[in-house]
Write a protein that holds these residues in place. Structure first.
Motif, mmCIF file in Angstrom:
data_model
loop_
_atom_site.group_PDB
_atom_site.id
_atom_site.type_symbol
_atom_site.label_atom_id
_atom_site.label_comp_id
_atom_site.label_asym_id
_atom_site.label_seq_id
_atom_site.Cartn_x
_atom_site.Cartn_y
_atom_site.Cartn_z
ATOM 1 N N UNK A 1 -2.937 -3.559 -39.387
ATOM 2 C CA UNK A 1 -3.524 -3.519 -38.252
ATOM 3 C C UNK A 1 -4.111 -1.571 -38.271
ATOM 4 N N UNK A 2 -3.440 -0.854 -38.702
ATOM 5 C CA UNK A 2 -3.612 0.380 -39.009
ATOM 6 C C UNK A 2 -4.887 0.420 -39.989
ATOM 7 N N UNK A 3 -4.831 -0.174 -41.081
ATOM 8 C CA UNK A 3 -6.164 -0.379 -41.825
ATOM 9 C C UNK A 3 -7.374 -0.625 -41.198
ATOM 10 N N UNK A 4 -7.212 -1.606 -40.433
ATOM 11 C CA UNK A 4 -8.325 -2.386 -39.454
ATOM 12 C C UNK A 4 -8.857 -1.267 -38.691
ATOM 13 N N UNK A 5 -7.874 -0.723 -37.850
ATOM 14 C CA UNK A 5 -8.248 0.333 -36.843
ATOM 15 C C UNK A 5 -9.178 1.463 -37.565
ATOM 16 N N UNK A 6 -8.508 1.902 -38.576
ATOM 17 C CA UNK A 6 -9.176 3.014 -39.473
ATOM 18 C C UNK A 6 -10.353 2.909 -40.029
ATOM 19 N N UNK A 7 -10.718 1.541 -40.554
ATOM 20 C CA UNK A 7 -11.807 0.997 -41.053
ATOM 21 C C UNK A 7 -13.016 0.976 -39.933
ATOM 22 N N UNK A 8 -12.605 0.406 -38.679
ATOM 23 C CA UNK A 8 -13.663 0.278 -37.364
ATOM 24 C C UNK A 8 -13.948 1.896 -37.358
ATOM 25 N N UNK A 9 -12.889 2.550 -36.905
ATOM 26 C CA UNK A 9 -13.092 4.117 -36.499
ATOM 27 C C UNK A 9 -14.026 4.770 -37.712
ATOM 28 N N UNK A 10 -13.925 4.568 -38.865
ATOM 29 C CA UNK A 10 -14.861 5.149 -39.844
ATOM 30 C C UNK A 10 -16.145 4.653 -39.665
ATOM 31 N N UNK A 11 -16.311 3.543 -39.518
ATOM 32 C CA UNK A 11 -17.849 2.916 -39.080
ATOM 33 C C UNK A 11 -18.274 3.550 -38.043
ATOM 34 N N UNK B 1 -25.447 7.712 -25.770
ATOM 35 C CA UNK B 1 -24.807 6.761 -26.700
ATOM 36 C C UNK B 1 -23.981 7.621 -27.498
ATOM 37 N N UNK B 2 -24.145 8.797 -28.124
ATOM 38 C CA UNK B 2 -23.087 9.804 -28.569
ATOM 39 C C UNK B 2 -21.896 9.864 -27.855
ATOM 40 N N UNK B 3 -22.150 9.999 -26.514
ATOM 41 C CA UNK B 3 -20.866 10.039 -25.681
ATOM 42 C C UNK B 3 -20.191 8.794 -25.816
ATOM 43 N N UNK B 4 -20.596 7.538 -25.572
ATOM 44 C CA UNK B 4 -19.817 6.325 -25.703
ATOM 45 C C UNK B 4 -19.041 6.229 -26.922
ATOM 46 N N UNK B 5 -19.935 6.533 -28.111
ATOM 47 C CA UNK B 5 -19.299 6.343 -29.529
ATOM 48 C C UNK B 5 -18.148 7.343 -29.356
ATOM 49 N N UNK B 6 -18.314 8.326 -28.972
ATOM 50 C CA UNK B 6 -17.241 9.438 -29.114
ATOM 51 C C UNK B 6 -15.950 8.800 -28.223
ATOM 52 N N UNK B 7 -16.265 8.098 -27.340
ATOM 53 C CA UNK B 7 -15.202 7.602 -26.280
ATOM 54 C C UNK B 7 -14.465 6.461 -26.850
ATOM 55 N N UNK B 8 -15.245 5.619 -27.871
ATOM 56 C CA UNK B 8 -14.680 4.556 -28.611
ATOM 57 C C UNK B 8 -13.826 5.113 -29.639
ATOM 58 N N UNK B 9 -14.148 6.102 -30.345
ATOM 59 C CA UNK B 9 -13.638 6.929 -31.548
ATOM 60 C C UNK B 9 -12.201 7.226 -31.119
ATOM 61 N N UNK B 10 -12.241 7.947 -29.955
ATOM 62 C CA UNK B 10 -10.937 8.656 -29.236
ATOM 63 C C UNK B 10 -10.024 7.539 -28.862
ATOM 64 N N UNK B 11 -10.658 6.356 -28.331
ATOM 65 C CA UNK B 11 -9.658 5.346 -28.023
ATOM 66 C C UNK B 11 -8.780 4.811 -29.294
ATOM 67 N N UNK B 12 -9.627 4.644 -30.312
ATOM 68 C CA UNK B 12 -9.018 3.885 -31.489
ATOM 69 C C UNK B 12 -8.051 4.937 -32.100
ATOM 70 N N UNK B 13 -8.380 6.278 -32.031
ATOM 71 C CA UNK B 13 -7.735 7.076 -32.555
ATOM 72 C C UNK B 13 -6.217 7.473 -31.966
ATOM 73 N N UNK B 14 -6.328 6.889 -30.625
ATOM 74 C CA UNK B 14 -4.909 7.333 -29.945
ATOM 75 C C UNK B 14 -4.106 6.117 -30.125
ATOM 76 N N UNK B 15 -4.530 4.920 -30.794
ATOM 77 C CA UNK B 15 -4.019 3.913 -31.108
ATOM 78 C C UNK B 15 -3.117 4.374 -32.266
#
Length: 412
Positions: free
Chosen positions: A129-139, A377-391
């Motif tokens: 799960x960590x690998x999957x989250x980090x992969x998506x966050x990287x994209x 768009x940049x703002x929403x991307x940042x929100x998604x990145x932060x949410x995944x980083x919190x996981x």
């Protein structure tokens, strides 16, 4: 076992065991004595090659609560202090030895009620799960860089917007969200209320599902006056079975309170087993809330045939139909649950953060929408990145960290 972790671990151990410095060689088990308490074995793990990433000493005595308490008390006298809940694992996280997903996996393993629940939890130790989250966050971070570059160089904006293509990422996140229900079921279990009129065999059904005589069984109606909850393993799923008082017009205050609790158990249950005595003719089918998963169990079929019964036919006393009942319970629990064989989300916290990431990406209105401001768009991307980083714990508050590790027991 007593574990000591921190920069003073060596110093405290030397005082505790009255040993010389050269006795503390990394990863070498040694023999020693704690005066007037116990004869022990101990191992020293030098930082950072330990569970917590700090100097760690593990002391193994002969067991017994009194011995352990005495060793702990002596260690405190030598300069240690009692660990807080989950403090060892919290230190491991803070020192970069694991992420929050692995920490929550350890909690799920400790709390697992069946071997299948343990297997689902331990599968995350390998980092799927960590690998999957980090992969998506990287994209997403790569896409954010392109959008920010487009903001700086407006002439390239349409090109950069056309390269977003986030639908695939949203589908990946949706797949992980759908796995959360499976994770919750296999690790936390489900609650099943066993209800019906008095003396229809509710307690007998409970006992046969538990495979032990836990509830009192009697021919006298109203024997069960209160709810009785016990854990059972139904085809690998941990299930809390709640035996309830027979639902009827109570004869006294105690029975009426039991009936009140029975009705409450129906409301709180994930699945309801309604037990019906086939020998009574027309049964009183108690009211079940609309949409509540229901299994009707027609009991005592050894005494009377029930060809038109619209449910599972059983005889608890003769163990008839119990296999079919267990299969139906499993089917009712797992109905609609998807298992794609990939990483399973184990905690509600992880699920909520995935939902937040998905919603942020969906606010972008599609991968190639160019009418939306690039800054939004940049703002929403940042929100998604932060949410995944919190996981994973890359971006998380101290309050969240403390809340997670407070769920551990002392010593973990």
């Amino acid at each position: 076992m007593v574990r000591i972790s921190g920069e003073k671990a060596q110093e405290i151990t030397k005082k505790l065991l009255k040993i010389k410095k050269n006795h503390l060689k990394p990863r070498l088990m040694r023999h020693g004595f704690i005066k007037n308490i116990d004869e022990v074995l101990f191992v020293y793990y030098k930082a950072p090659k330990s569970y917590t990433g700090e100097d760690v000493v593990e002391i193994m005595g002969h067991g017994g609560i009194t011995i352990v308490k005495q060793i702990l008390a002596r260690a405190v006298d030598c300069g240690a202090r009692q660990a807080e809940r989950g403090e060892f694992t919290k230190r491991a996280f803070l020192n970069g030895k694991m992420d929050l997903i692995k920490a929550e996996t350890i909690i799920s393993m400790i709390q697992a009620k069946t071997k299948e629940g343990l297997r689902a939890a331990s599968g995350q130790l390998e980092g799927g799960l960590s690998d999957k989250i980090n992969e998506i966050r990287g994209k997403l971070m790569e896409k954010l860089e392109k959008i920010e570059a487009a903001i700086d160089f407006p002439g390239d904006l349409i090109l950069k917007m056309g390269e977003l293509k986030i639908e695939g990422i949203v589908r990946e996140i949706e797949g992980m969200i759908s796995s959360a229900e499976l994770g919750k079921i296999t690790t936390e279990g489900v609650k099943i209320a066993i209800v019906g009129e008095p003396n229809v065999g509710k307690s007998s059904i409970l006992n046969v599902l538990l495979k032990e005589s836990r509830a009192i069984v009697s021919a006298i109606p109203g024997t069960t006056r209160d709810t009785l909850a016990e854990w059972a393993n139904i085809n690998g799923v941990p299930v809390m079975l709640v035996d309830t008082a027979g639902i009827r017009k109570g004869k006294d205050e105690v029975e009426r309170e039991g009936i009140k609790r029975a009705i409450k158990s129906i409301d709180e249950a994930d699945v309801v087993l309604q037990i019906i005595d086939v020998t009574r003719g027309k049964a009183n089918k108690c009211e079940i809330p609309e949409g509540k998963p229901l299994i009707r169990v027609y009991n005592k079929v050894d005494l009377k045939d029930c060809k038109k019964c619209d449910g599972i036919k059983t005889s608890a006393i003769n163990n008839i139909g119990i296999d079919a009942l267990e299969k139906e319970i499993y089917h009712k629990i797992m109905s609609g649950i998807r298992n794609n064989g990939e990483a399973v989300v184990l905690s509600e916290r992880q699920r909520q953060k995935l939902i937040m990431a998905k919603e942020s990406l969906q606010k972008m209105g599609g991968s190639d929408r160019i009418s939306m401001e690039a800054s939004l768009i940049a703002l929403e991307l940042k929100e998604a990145i932060i949410a995944l980083g919190e996981i994973t714990g890359k971006e998380v508050s101290e309050q969240v960290i403390n809340n997670i590790f407070s769920k551990f027991c002392v010593g973990k």
